[in-house]
Design a protein around this motif. Structure first.
Motif, PDB file in Angstrom:
ATOM      1  N   SER A 101       0.716  -1.589  -0.010  1.00  0.00           N
ATOM      2  CA  SER A 101      -0.175   0.151  -0.155  1.00  0.00           C
ATOM      3  C   SER A 101       0.998   1.529  -0.276  1.00  0.00           C
ATOM      4  N   MET A 102       2.044   0.675   0.593  1.00  0.00           N
ATOM      5  CA  MET A 102       3.099   2.612   0.261  1.00  0.00           C
ATOM      6  C   MET A 102       3.896   2.553  -0.597  1.00  0.00           C
ATOM      7  N   GLY A 103       3.377   1.781  -2.411  1.00  0.00           N
ATOM      8  CA  GLY A 103       3.717   1.964  -3.563  1.00  0.00           C
ATOM      9  C   GLY A 103       5.239   1.725  -3.488  1.00  0.00           C
ATOM     10  N   HIS A 104       5.387   0.547  -2.649  1.00  0.00           N
ATOM     11  CA  HIS A 104       6.886  -0.310  -3.319  1.00  0.00           C
ATOM     12  C   HIS A 104       7.506  -1.412  -2.779  1.00  0.00           C
ATOM     13  N   VAL A 105       7.867  -2.040  -3.967  1.00  0.00           N
ATOM     14  CA  VAL A 105       7.899  -3.837  -3.409  1.00  0.00           C
ATOM     15  C   VAL A 105       8.337  -3.680  -1.814  1.00  0.00           C
ATOM     16  N   ASN A 106       6.542  -4.442  -1.422  1.00  0.00           N
ATOM     17  CA  ASN A 106       6.926  -5.329   0.195  1.00  0.00           C
ATOM     18  C   ASN A 106       8.385  -5.572   0.387  1.00  0.00           C
ATOM     19  N   PRO A 124      13.728   1.655  -1.175  1.00  0.00           N
ATOM     20  CA  PRO A 124      12.306   1.081  -2.222  1.00  0.00           C
ATOM     21  C   PRO A 124      12.192   0.771  -3.379  1.00  0.00           C
ATOM     22  N   MET A 125      12.498  -0.230  -4.036  1.00  0.00           N
ATOM     23  CA  MET A 125      12.126  -0.438  -5.110  1.00  0.00           C
ATOM     24  C   MET A 125      10.755  -0.746  -5.879  1.00  0.00           C
ATOM     25  N   THR A 126      10.460   0.183  -6.527  1.00  0.00           N
ATOM     26  CA  THR A 126       9.066   0.297  -7.052  1.00  0.00           C
ATOM     27  C   THR A 126       9.034  -0.424  -8.797  1.00  0.00           C
ATOM     28  N   TRP A 127       7.677  -0.410  -9.116  1.00  0.00           N
ATOM     29  CA  TRP A 127       7.406  -1.241 -10.293  1.00  0.00           C
ATOM     30  C   TRP A 127       7.206  -0.073 -11.496  1.00  0.00           C
ATOM     31  N   MET A 186      19.573  -6.910  -7.060  1.00  0.00           N
ATOM     32  CA  MET A 186      19.874  -6.404  -7.330  1.00  0.00           C
ATOM     33  C   MET A 186      19.291  -5.180  -8.170  1.00  0.00           C
ATOM     34  N   SER A 187      18.775  -4.002  -8.463  1.00  0.00           N
ATOM     35  CA  SER A 187      18.044  -3.460  -9.304  1.00  0.00           C
ATOM     36  C   SER A 187      18.422  -2.699 -10.873  1.00  0.00           C
ATOM     37  N   GLU A 188      17.695  -3.277 -11.531  1.00  0.00           N
ATOM     38  CA  GLU A 188      18.083  -2.791 -13.294  1.00  0.00           C
ATOM     39  C   GLU A 188      17.640  -1.662 -13.841  1.00  0.00           C
ATOM     40  N   GLY A 189      16.777  -1.655 -13.064  1.00  0.00           N
ATOM     41  CA  GLY A 189      16.496   0.285 -13.180  1.00  0.00           C
ATOM     42  C   GLY A 189      17.167   0.760 -13.097  1.00  0.00           C
ATOM     43  N   LYS A 190      17.811   1.482 -11.184  1.00  0.00           N
ATOM     44  CA  LYS A 190      18.886   1.860 -10.799  1.00  0.00           C
ATOM     45  C   LYS A 190      20.228   1.257 -11.299  1.00  0.00           C
ATOM     46  N   GLN A 191      20.196   0.261 -11.504  1.00  0.00           N
ATOM     47  CA  GLN A 191      21.949  -0.208 -11.397  1.00  0.00           C
ATOM     48  C   GLN A 191      22.181  -0.153  -9.938  1.00  0.00           C
ATOM     49  N   ARG A 192      22.624  -0.292  -9.472  1.00  0.00           N
ATOM     50  CA  ARG A 192      22.653  -0.535  -8.271  1.00  0.00           C
ATOM     51  C   ARG A 192      21.515  -1.616  -6.754  1.00  0.00           C
TER      52      ARG A 192
END
Length: 224
Positions: free
Chosen positions: A51-56, A110-113, A141-147
């Motif tokens: 509900s916070m808008g990020h990956v649980n 906080p990783m997001t979709w 690893m987040s591919e979007g943020k590359q970190r």
């Protein structure tokens, strides 16, 4: 900048865009090839958010679990297919298996979709004939943020289900894990050298362009 410097900068950007996983994770000793990664560029799905808008937060434990199981299965499929059955049985209760004793998670951001993740495992120490548990470092690893989105630490016990007690590793498994640890150390050394080379090349570009004693800042030409 000269045309030569622009070309060199473009080549550096190409290397960073192509090899960033190895430079970020490999420099810590993680093996980042598709045949070694536990999870490779897997899509985050919308329903994994809360509900916070990020990956649980609980999803990161599941990512690590999936990565660990696939890390083991990589031995059966790619590294040591001659012992496929025994490697696969590590994930069952048929004979010698692995039991997760503990896991800790250190969240980085906080990783997001939408995003993709890659998950890497590495042995914290080189196993030997007395080893009855494996301590594994995990990088999500987040591919979007590359970190890194999160780091985990897993303590996994080697357990003999038939005897009902902790066990050591089969000799062929021990040999493969020793080799894996050596490959980790080699990857760390190789990628740290690559990073130093990139830093040297970048510094050379700076000192030959804007970071010179006679350099003048160009604010653009004013037109009346």
């Amino acid at each position: 900048m000269s045309a030569k410097a622009v070309d060199e900068a473009g080549q550096l950007l190409e290397v960073l865009g192509r090899d960033w996983r190895a430079l970020v994770a490999g420099s810590e000793g993680y093996l980042t090839s598709e045949k070694r990664a536990g999870v490779h560029r897997q899509n985050i799905v919308w329903g994994e958010q809360d509900s916070m808008g990020h990956v649980n937060n609980v999803m990161y434990v599941r990512f690590a679990e999936s990565g660990r199981c696939n890390w083991v299965r990589n031995y059966s499929r790619h590294v040591d297919p001659g012992h496929k059955r025994q490697w696969e049985e590590l994930l069952t209760n048929r004979s010698i298996g692995l039991i997760l004793k503990s896991i800790t998670v250190d969240f980085k951001f906080p990783m997001t979709w939408p995003d993709r993740i890659s998950v890497y495992h590495k042995l914290r120490s080189r196993p030997d004939e007395s080893t009855q548990s494996l301590v594994l470092d995990v990088l999500i690893m987040s591919e979007g943020k590359q970190r890194p989105a999160a780091r985990c630490l897993e303590d996994v016990v080697v357990y003999d289900y038939k005897a009902g007690k902790k066990s050591t590793l089969e000799p062929f498994m021990l040999a493969q894990l020793k080799e894996t640890f050596d490959l980790q150390e080699a990857a760390k050394k190789e990628n740290l050298q690559k990073i130093r080379l990139i830093e040297d090349q970048l510094r050379s570009l700076e000192t030959n362009s804007w970071d010179r004693l006679d350099a003048k800042e160009d604010f653009g030409t004013r037109h009346n």
